[in-house]
Design a protein around this motif. Sequence first.
Motif, PDB file in Angstrom:
ATOM      1  N   ILE A 235      -4.205 -28.012  50.817  1.00 13.57           N
ATOM      2  CA  ILE A 235      -4.998 -26.613  51.442  1.00 13.57           C
ATOM      3  C   ILE A 235      -5.961 -26.368  50.336  1.00 13.57           C
ATOM      4  CG2 ILE A 235      -3.435 -24.998  50.344  1.00 13.57           C
ATOM      5  CD1 ILE A 235      -4.123 -23.376  53.214  1.00 13.57           C
ATOM      6  N   SER A 236      -7.105 -26.140  50.685  1.00 11.37           N
ATOM      7  CA  SER A 236      -8.251 -25.776  49.520  1.00 11.37           C
ATOM      8  C   SER A 236      -7.856 -24.948  48.488  1.00 11.37           C
ATOM      9  CB  SER A 236      -9.608 -25.569  50.276  1.00 11.37           C
ATOM     10  OG  SER A 236     -10.499 -25.199  49.453  1.00 11.37           O
ATOM     11  N   GLN A 237      -8.274 -25.121  47.351  1.00 13.06           N
ATOM     12  CA  GLN A 237      -8.003 -23.784  46.391  1.00 13.06           C
ATOM     13  C   GLN A 237      -8.804 -22.643  46.583  1.00 13.06           C
ATOM     14  OE1 GLN A 237      -5.331 -24.642  44.624  1.00 13.06           O
ATOM     15  NE2 GLN A 237      -6.311 -24.302  42.629  1.00 13.06           N
ATOM     16  N   GLU A 321      -6.629 -20.306  42.542  1.00 15.05           N
ATOM     17  CA  GLU A 321      -7.003 -20.834  41.191  1.00 15.05           C
ATOM     18  C   GLU A 321      -6.309 -19.672  40.281  1.00 15.05           C
ATOM     19  OE1 GLU A 321     -11.324 -22.635  42.360  1.00 15.05           O
ATOM     20  OE2 GLU A 321     -11.474 -20.372  42.247  1.00 15.05           O
ATOM     21  N   ASP A 322      -6.011 -18.966  40.506  1.00 15.33           N
ATOM     22  CA  ASP A 322      -5.434 -18.023  39.296  1.00 15.33           C
ATOM     23  C   ASP A 322      -3.926 -18.380  39.080  1.00 15.33           C
ATOM     24  OD1 ASP A 322      -4.259 -15.867  37.753  1.00 15.33           O
ATOM     25  OD2 ASP A 322      -5.689 -14.459  38.590  1.00 15.33           O
ATOM     26  N   ILE A 372       6.034 -27.831  33.054  1.00 14.73           N
ATOM     27  CA  ILE A 372       6.744 -28.926  33.959  1.00 14.73           C
ATOM     28  C   ILE A 372       5.249 -29.360  34.812  1.00 14.73           C
ATOM     29  CG2 ILE A 372       7.826 -29.669  36.073  1.00 14.73           C
ATOM     30  CD1 ILE A 372      10.104 -27.657  34.952  1.00 14.73           C
ATOM     31  N   PHE A 373       4.531 -28.201  35.322  1.00 13.10           N
ATOM     32  CA  PHE A 373       3.496 -28.442  36.120  1.00 13.10           C
ATOM     33  C   PHE A 373       1.844 -28.369  35.732  1.00 13.10           C
ATOM     34  CE2 PHE A 373       6.803 -27.336  39.352  1.00 13.10           C
ATOM     35  CZ  PHE A 373       7.137 -28.845  39.725  1.00 13.10           C
ATOM     36  N   GLU A 377      -4.492 -31.131  29.118  1.00 11.67           N
ATOM     37  CA  GLU A 377      -5.557 -31.950  28.916  1.00 11.67           C
ATOM     38  C   GLU A 377      -6.450 -32.061  30.091  1.00 11.67           C
ATOM     39  OE1 GLU A 377      -6.363 -36.766  27.887  1.00 11.67           O
ATOM     40  OE2 GLU A 377      -4.399 -35.878  27.619  1.00 11.67           O
ATOM     41  N   LYS A 378      -6.025 -31.998  31.069  1.00  7.69           N
ATOM     42  CA  LYS A 378      -6.950 -32.195  32.167  1.00  7.69           C
ATOM     43  C   LYS A 378      -7.050 -30.679  33.079  1.00  7.69           C
ATOM     44  CE  LYS A 378      -5.093 -36.724  34.034  1.00  7.69           C
ATOM     45  NZ  LYS A 378      -4.441 -37.462  34.799  1.00  7.69           N
ATOM     46  N   GLN A 379      -6.375 -29.834  32.266  1.00  7.52           N
ATOM     47  CA  GLN A 379      -6.622 -28.286  32.954  1.00  7.52           C
ATOM     48  C   GLN A 379      -6.420 -28.411  34.609  1.00  7.52           C
ATOM     49  OE1 GLN A 379      -7.359 -24.996  31.125  1.00  7.52           O
ATOM     50  NE2 GLN A 379      -6.039 -26.670  29.915  1.00  7.52           N
ATOM     51  N   ALA A 380      -5.138 -29.037  34.975  1.00 12.74           N
ATOM     52  CA  ALA A 380      -5.144 -29.191  36.246  1.00 12.74           C
ATOM     53  C   ALA A 380      -3.746 -29.332  36.460  1.00 12.74           C
ATOM     54  CB  ALA A 380      -5.685 -30.463  36.970  1.00 12.74           C
TER      55      ALA A 380
END
Length: 420
Positions: A235-237, A321-322, A372-373, A377-380
């Motif tokens: 589902i879209s962010q 996104e938060d 864990i999640f 580095e990718k900020q994701a």
Amino acid sequence: MDPNELNVMLNLPCLKGRIGDWFYYCSTMSFCEIAKRVKLPVEIDKKYKDPNLKLGEWIQRDIENGRIEPIANYLLHQNERFFNSIVLGIYDGEPSWQEFDIKISESTTDNQLTEKDLRHFSQTFGILRLSGNESIFAIDGQHRVMGIRKASIENSKKFQYDEVSVIFIAHKTDENGLKRTRKLFSTLNRYAKPVNKGEIIALSEDDNCAIITRMLIDENNYLKNKIAINKNKSISQNNSIDFTSVIMLYDIVFKILTNNNIVGYGGLVKGRDKTSYTNKRLSDSEIKSDYKIIENLLDKLITQIPVFTNFFINNNTINREDKSSSLLFKVIGQNIFFDVIKASINEDRIDQTISFFISHDFSLNNPIWNTIFWDNEKQALNTDVANQKYAKILFFDKLNIPTKKTSKDLEIQKNFNLSL
């Protein structure tokens, strides 16, 4: 040739057609005839002494036995059964084609057919005669053929009037013939577009999970207008108003109601048989009963777990996104959460599990889930499957739910060295 070959004549009404450089013949065959006459390539191989003629080595993919049982069950238990056409290769024996000679009665006064029409119809309509010594195999539809065979063996009387549409093509066993049929098989499978999961959920009347998913979307007061109807599970962010996607909702229903394996769980999963439940429709009363199980569970979760209460009852929106947003509103978190819920139902620990989630911060603000999640580095979000399994095991350990850990799980557990 095998002395047990049929040697029984069969006359089939046909339409003869052409596409590209293939001539084909469209007809119908009874289930009984399909079961008797249509063979797997490897079965045909046994009829010949020629070591170079090995259809099973080149014409088709391996039969997946797991696909045959659901097809047979569908035929045995579904009165509104239907199949699309099966493409059959035919060679050997003495198949023959006899055209009909179509004429218009001299007494007909209003003849709208031209000589060209009559010639075309005569060349198109006819009878395909099979001697019984032919070798017939499925170029497209081998699992349907095997499903028909299995169902016919179990209950031949049920299918005495059933017929399936078939398309015959002439196959030759020389080198060029092998290449042509192999290419046709490849083309049919390459360009065939399977029904996607979203379409199954929207249309299926045999998959009980799909039926209950549609009922939830249409009838449940909490979920109505809060499910994203899209083709993807994710589902879209940017989506702040929907709880989840329709495909994820289907998966939740599937998790809760069936005996599907829960990765990392050490107990025996209870529930409806996952194969028959998604292929054979239950009675309306049974469907309503299962729907009520899901509805009661959702009511318990939504009215007790604060993040759900705020969203479903207080109508708060979600900022996906938060980092403070609960993972319960992301597919990754929902996969973990509802596996834990199902395991806790199995272990009769659902109330303890809900109590834990009432106070637990299942967001990336929690250092455990951030570790864990979150990929710095990718900020994701890191959606690695091994990490998801580790998260479930953390919950299982906390809730005294039995686990099943591999050596890799133990290694990951040691590397993270976390506990709830």
